[in-house]
Design a protein around this motif. Structure first.
Motif, PDB file in Angstrom:
ATOM      1  N   ALA A  25       0.657  -1.193   0.085  1.00 13.61           N
ATOM      2  CA  ALA A  25       0.201   0.002  -0.056  1.00 13.61           C
ATOM      3  C   ALA A  25       0.931   1.152  -0.170  1.00 13.61           C
ATOM      4  O   ALA A  25       0.560   2.192  -0.734  1.00 13.61           O
ATOM      5  CB  ALA A  25      -0.830  -0.155   1.353  1.00 13.61           C
ATOM      6  N   MET A  26       1.853   1.236   0.637  1.00 17.48           N
ATOM      7  CA  MET A  26       2.845   2.458   0.789  1.00 17.48           C
ATOM      8  C   MET A  26       3.724   2.434  -0.363  1.00 17.48           C
ATOM      9  O   MET A  26       3.668   3.743  -0.962  1.00 17.48           O
ATOM     10  CB  MET A  26       3.635   2.299   2.049  1.00 17.48           C
ATOM     11  CG  MET A  26       2.970   2.397   3.463  1.00 17.48           C
ATOM     12  SD  MET A  26       4.094   2.416   4.627  1.00 17.48           S
ATOM     13  CE  MET A  26       4.212   0.752   5.147  1.00 17.48           C
ATOM     14  N   THR A  27       3.924   1.520  -1.122  1.00 18.30           N
ATOM     15  CA  THR A  27       4.719   1.550  -2.418  1.00 18.30           C
ATOM     16  C   THR A  27       3.861   2.173  -3.410  1.00 18.30           C
ATOM     17  O   THR A  27       4.273   2.892  -4.301  1.00 18.30           O
ATOM     18  CB  THR A  27       5.428   0.299  -2.501  1.00 18.30           C
ATOM     19  OG1 THR A  27       4.579  -0.501  -2.686  1.00 18.30           O
ATOM     20  CG2 THR A  27       6.311   0.082  -1.771  1.00 18.30           C
ATOM     21  N   ASP A  28       2.600   1.758  -3.503  1.00 22.11           N
ATOM     22  CA  ASP A  28       1.788   2.305  -4.534  1.00 22.11           C
ATOM     23  C   ASP A  28       1.382   3.561  -4.284  1.00 22.11           C
ATOM     24  O   ASP A  28       1.511   4.404  -5.280  1.00 22.11           O
ATOM     25  CB  ASP A  28       0.458   1.576  -4.269  1.00 22.11           C
ATOM     26  CG  ASP A  28       0.319   0.030  -4.855  1.00 22.11           C
ATOM     27  OD1 ASP A  28       1.379  -0.441  -5.528  1.00 22.11           O
ATOM     28  OD2 ASP A  28      -0.555  -0.696  -4.355  1.00 22.11           O
ATOM     29  N   LEU A  29       1.287   4.104  -2.993  1.00 21.25           N
ATOM     30  CA  LEU A  29       1.138   5.580  -2.951  1.00 21.25           C
ATOM     31  C   LEU A  29       2.612   6.372  -3.349  1.00 21.25           C
ATOM     32  O   LEU A  29       2.391   7.428  -3.637  1.00 21.25           O
ATOM     33  CB  LEU A  29       0.827   5.914  -1.551  1.00 21.25           C
ATOM     34  CG  LEU A  29       0.377   7.332  -1.200  1.00 21.25           C
ATOM     35  CD1 LEU A  29      -0.610   7.733  -1.935  1.00 21.25           C
ATOM     36  CD2 LEU A  29       0.035   7.380   0.524  1.00 21.25           C
ATOM     37  N   LEU A  30       3.697   5.803  -2.930  1.00 22.09           N
ATOM     38  CA  LEU A  30       4.836   6.556  -3.339  1.00 22.09           C
ATOM     39  C   LEU A  30       5.153   6.694  -4.756  1.00 22.09           C
ATOM     40  O   LEU A  30       5.688   7.698  -5.457  1.00 22.09           O
ATOM     41  CB  LEU A  30       6.064   5.772  -2.643  1.00 22.09           C
ATOM     42  CG  LEU A  30       6.255   5.911  -0.979  1.00 22.09           C
ATOM     43  CD1 LEU A  30       7.140   4.712  -0.440  1.00 22.09           C
ATOM     44  CD2 LEU A  30       6.802   7.054  -0.675  1.00 22.09           C
ATOM     45  N   THR A  31       4.871   5.482  -5.410  1.00 26.98           N
ATOM     46  CA  THR A  31       4.962   5.458  -6.956  1.00 26.98           C
ATOM     47  C   THR A  31       3.950   6.615  -7.562  1.00 26.98           C
ATOM     48  O   THR A  31       4.301   7.269  -8.461  1.00 26.98           O
ATOM     49  CB  THR A  31       4.527   4.299  -7.427  1.00 26.98           C
ATOM     50  OG1 THR A  31       5.450   3.056  -7.084  1.00 26.98           O
ATOM     51  CG2 THR A  31       4.637   4.118  -9.040  1.00 26.98           C
ATOM     52  N   GLY A  34       5.614   9.852  -7.599  1.00 26.91           N
ATOM     53  CA  GLY A  34       6.807  10.148  -8.477  1.00 26.91           C
ATOM     54  C   GLY A  34       8.024   9.611  -7.623  1.00 26.91           C
ATOM     55  O   GLY A  34       8.947   9.825  -8.128  1.00 26.91           O
ATOM     56  N   PHE A  35       7.880   8.651  -6.759  1.00 27.74           N
ATOM     57  CA  PHE A  35       9.059   8.130  -6.309  1.00 27.74           C
ATOM     58  C   PHE A  35       9.356   7.105  -7.317  1.00 27.74           C
ATOM     59  O   PHE A  35       8.625   6.092  -7.513  1.00 27.74           O
ATOM     60  CB  PHE A  35       8.897   7.541  -4.504  1.00 27.74           C
ATOM     61  CG  PHE A  35       8.777   8.542  -3.599  1.00 27.74           C
ATOM     62  CD1 PHE A  35       9.750   8.586  -2.677  1.00 27.74           C
ATOM     63  CD2 PHE A  35       7.872   9.622  -3.776  1.00 27.74           C
ATOM     64  CE1 PHE A  35       9.741   9.512  -1.844  1.00 27.74           C
ATOM     65  CE2 PHE A  35       7.720  10.643  -2.559  1.00 27.74           C
ATOM     66  CZ  PHE A  35       8.832  10.492  -1.679  1.00 27.74           C
ATOM     67  N   ALA A  36      10.743   6.751  -7.487  1.00 24.41           N
ATOM     68  CA  ALA A  36      11.262   5.800  -8.213  1.00 24.41           C
ATOM     69  C   ALA A  36      11.731   4.542  -7.331  1.00 24.41           C
ATOM     70  O   ALA A  36      12.259   4.793  -6.166  1.00 24.41           O
ATOM     71  CB  ALA A  36      12.414   6.273  -8.914  1.00 24.41           C
ATOM     72  N   GLU A  37      11.502   3.216  -7.785  1.00 20.49           N
ATOM     73  CA  GLU A  37      12.040   2.087  -6.904  1.00 20.49           C
ATOM     74  C   GLU A  37      13.176   1.713  -7.360  1.00 20.49           C
ATOM     75  O   GLU A  37      13.644   1.562  -8.467  1.00 20.49           O
ATOM     76  CB  GLU A  37      11.028   0.777  -7.258  1.00 20.49           C
ATOM     77  CG  GLU A  37      11.290  -0.267  -6.440  1.00 20.49           C
ATOM     78  CD  GLU A  37      10.329  -1.525  -6.619  1.00 20.49           C
ATOM     79  OE1 GLU A  37      10.610  -2.529  -6.159  1.00 20.49           O
ATOM     80  OE2 GLU A  37       9.625  -1.530  -7.740  1.00 20.49           O
ATOM     81  N   ALA A  63      11.938   4.484   2.256  1.00 18.64           N
ATOM     82  CA  ALA A  63      11.735   5.547   1.105  1.00 18.64           C
ATOM     83  C   ALA A  63      12.432   7.015   1.328  1.00 18.64           C
ATOM     84  O   ALA A  63      12.591   7.381   2.855  1.00 18.64           O
ATOM     85  CB  ALA A  63      10.174   6.075   1.163  1.00 18.64           C
ATOM     86  N   PHE A  64      13.088   7.791   0.707  1.00 24.70           N
ATOM     87  CA  PHE A  64      13.694   8.774   0.993  1.00 24.70           C
ATOM     88  C   PHE A  64      13.723   9.767  -0.082  1.00 24.70           C
ATOM     89  O   PHE A  64      13.635   9.445  -1.459  1.00 24.70           O
ATOM     90  CB  PHE A  64      15.156   8.519   1.366  1.00 24.70           C
ATOM     91  CG  PHE A  64      15.754   7.682   0.143  1.00 24.70           C
ATOM     92  CD1 PHE A  64      16.781   8.480  -0.469  1.00 24.70           C
ATOM     93  CD2 PHE A  64      15.833   6.244   0.171  1.00 24.70           C
ATOM     94  CE1 PHE A  64      17.362   7.906  -1.379  1.00 24.70           C
ATOM     95  CE2 PHE A  64      16.507   5.728  -0.995  1.00 24.70           C
ATOM     96  CZ  PHE A  64      17.339   6.425  -1.734  1.00 24.70           C
ATOM     97  N   THR A  65      14.060  10.980   0.256  1.00 20.60           N
ATOM     98  CA  THR A  65      14.184  12.249  -0.933  1.00 20.60           C
ATOM     99  C   THR A  65      15.525  12.620  -0.705  1.00 20.60           C
ATOM    100  O   THR A  65      16.289  12.638   0.468  1.00 20.60           O
ATOM    101  CB  THR A  65      13.218  13.076  -0.688  1.00 20.60           C
ATOM    102  OG1 THR A  65      13.333  13.944   0.599  1.00 20.60           O
ATOM    103  CG2 THR A  65      11.724  12.726  -0.949  1.00 20.60           C
ATOM    104  N   VAL A  66      16.245  13.038  -1.783  1.00 17.52           N
ATOM    105  CA  VAL A  66      17.571  13.641  -1.561  1.00 17.52           C
ATOM    106  C   VAL A  66      17.397  15.488  -1.980  1.00 17.52           C
ATOM    107  O   VAL A  66      16.614  15.662  -3.043  1.00 17.52           O
ATOM    108  CB  VAL A  66      18.414  13.204  -2.618  1.00 17.52           C
ATOM    109  CG1 VAL A  66      19.921  13.888  -2.562  1.00 17.52           C
ATOM    110  CG2 VAL A  66      18.651  11.496  -2.322  1.00 17.52           C
TER     111      VAL A  66
END
Length: 424
Positions: A25-31, A34-37, A63-66
């Motif tokens: 569920a979290m990876t779906d929302l991240l995707t 705009g988050f890349a796996e 999950a992380f942002t730079v």
């Protein structure tokens, strides 16, 4: 606003009957955002200004942002994906005199046993298959998603002393009824059907019971939320929402959800594993930082170990410390322990209080009674691998480790606001 957020939390938890579903569920929302796996068994391409996530075991997520500009350090919010439940054993079907079939299960974590009785339960988790085309092993999330089993109570007529206290035997008392005698041999057929595969394809499984009772917003003014798995999906949900809403300009923002906290975290995907360390160091290497740069950033970082806290119980007010008394809807709880079961200290508490002051979020404190042993959480375990300023926090709740827990409708909003400010 508060009730709408509570409903969103309840909808999220409804999608997460197991840690594998929570991560999905979290990876779906991240995707969607705009988050890349990234995959651990592939080379990484990480760039300033990018947003990424990586999973381990299908049950832990980072999950992380730079930041686009020079990194000041890291802001890490860590929670956990698992909850106390019962795991389906190998060869689970047990015949009872040719008239019933029950399932052989074992406890996962330390749960309250009594609330598991006489509730509609189902089974969810994952199955492992081997891809015929590639020869690779694949993990498929599975949820039967209907009322499937139930653990029936023994009638009071057969145990007149039950209300005077009873010690439950996990092997005798807690096995769920699955069907009548003709159900023998059908359990894995149902699991395969739910996964969309044939029974013969199942080579392995991690399957768990879960409570089917829907979430409820209740109370004189609708001020309470009762739901399964609030510990700790409430914090995981708030952390993710805060990550998505935060500015993420100065620090590497990290949303970390680890598995197996309820059984000690000593797994490859738990807080005692190398997962967080591997991810942070790998990102630094991709960005061209040195080992010394990583250590400098670590020294300028802060972790929120976010795992729910005990609220004052209305019928047992004496079980809470005399001067540290969290209440539902009273705000985020900072947790303290002199023996470092919680890793909050004066510095980390001050840093988090300042964040909450800027976010205009109410705070409470929890300390165990000095004559009662308390639990622990993932912060102090994680610190043995990645040592940085860490504060243990949580949201107040009742009936922790029950299959139906209770929280305040306002507190999720408070945590999201604090997380948004934290991920600056």
């Amino acid at each position: 606003m508060y009730r709408e957020t509570a409903r969103q939390l309840a909808d999220f938890i409804q999608k997460c009957p197991s840690p594998f579903h929570a991560v999905k569920a979290m990876t779906d929302l991240l995707t969607e955002n705009g988050f890349a796996e990234l995959k651990e068994n592939e080379k990484w391409n990480v760039a300033p200004g990018g947003s990424y996530f990586v999973t381990r075991n299908g049950s832990s997520l980072i999950a992380f942002t730079v930041p686009a500009r020079e990194m000041k350090g890291m802001r890490i919010a860590a929670s956990h994906s698992d909850s106390p439940t019962y795991k389906i054993k190998e060869n689970p079907e047990l015949d009872v005199e040719g008239h019933y079939v029950k399932l052989n299960v074992e406890p996962y974590g330390g749960m309250l046993c009594a609330p598991w009785f006489d509730r509609p339960l189902s089974v969810a988790g994952r199955v492992i298959i081997k891809d015929a085309a590639t020869g690779e092993f694949r993990s498929l999330p599975v949820d039967v998603n209907r009322d499937l089993v139930l653990i029936p109570n023994l009638a009071i007529h057969m145990n007149r002393e039950i209300n005077n206290g009873y010690k439950y035997n996990a092997q005798k008392d807690m096995l769920p009824l699955y069907g009548c005698g003709d159900a023998k041999g059908s359990f894995f057929k149902q699991i395969a059907e739910a996964a969309g595969i044939s029974e013969e394809e199942i080579l392995g499984h991690d399957l768990f019971l879960y409570n089917r009772q829907p979430a409820s917003i209740w109370g004189a003014s609708g001020e309470f939320l009762s739901c399964s798995r609030l510990d700790d999906l409430q914090c995981a949900f708030a952390s993710l929402q805060g990550l998505l809403a935060g500015k993420k300009e100065d620090y590497m923002a990290v949303h970390c959800v680890l598995d197996n906290e309820e059984v000690g975290s000593g797994t490859k995907q738990g807080a005692a594993s190398t997962f967080l360390y591997d991810t942070l160091t790998r990102v630094h290497e991709c960005l061209g930082y040195t080992r010394e740069d990583y250590r400098i950033h670590l020294a300028d970082s802060l972790m929120l170990s976010a795992d729910n806290a005990h609220a004052v119980h209305p019928n047992h007010t004496d079980k809470t410390d005399a001067s540290n008394r969290p209440y539902l809807n009273g705000g985020i709880v900072i947790k303290f322990n002199a023996n470092q079961k919680y890793c909050t200290d004066g510095v980390s508490a001050a840093m988090f209080r300042d964040i909450c002051r800027q976010a205009d979020v109410p705070l409470q404190t929890f300390v165990n009674r000095s004559d009662m042993a308390g639990g622990s959480t993932l912060g102090n375990i994680s610190n043995t691998r990645v040592a940085l300023h860490t504060v243990d926090i949580g949201l107040p709740q009742l009936a922790m480790h029950s299959p139906y827990e209770t929280a305040g409708v306002k507190d999720t909003v408070y945590m999201i606001r604090a997380m948004q400010e934290f991920f600056c």
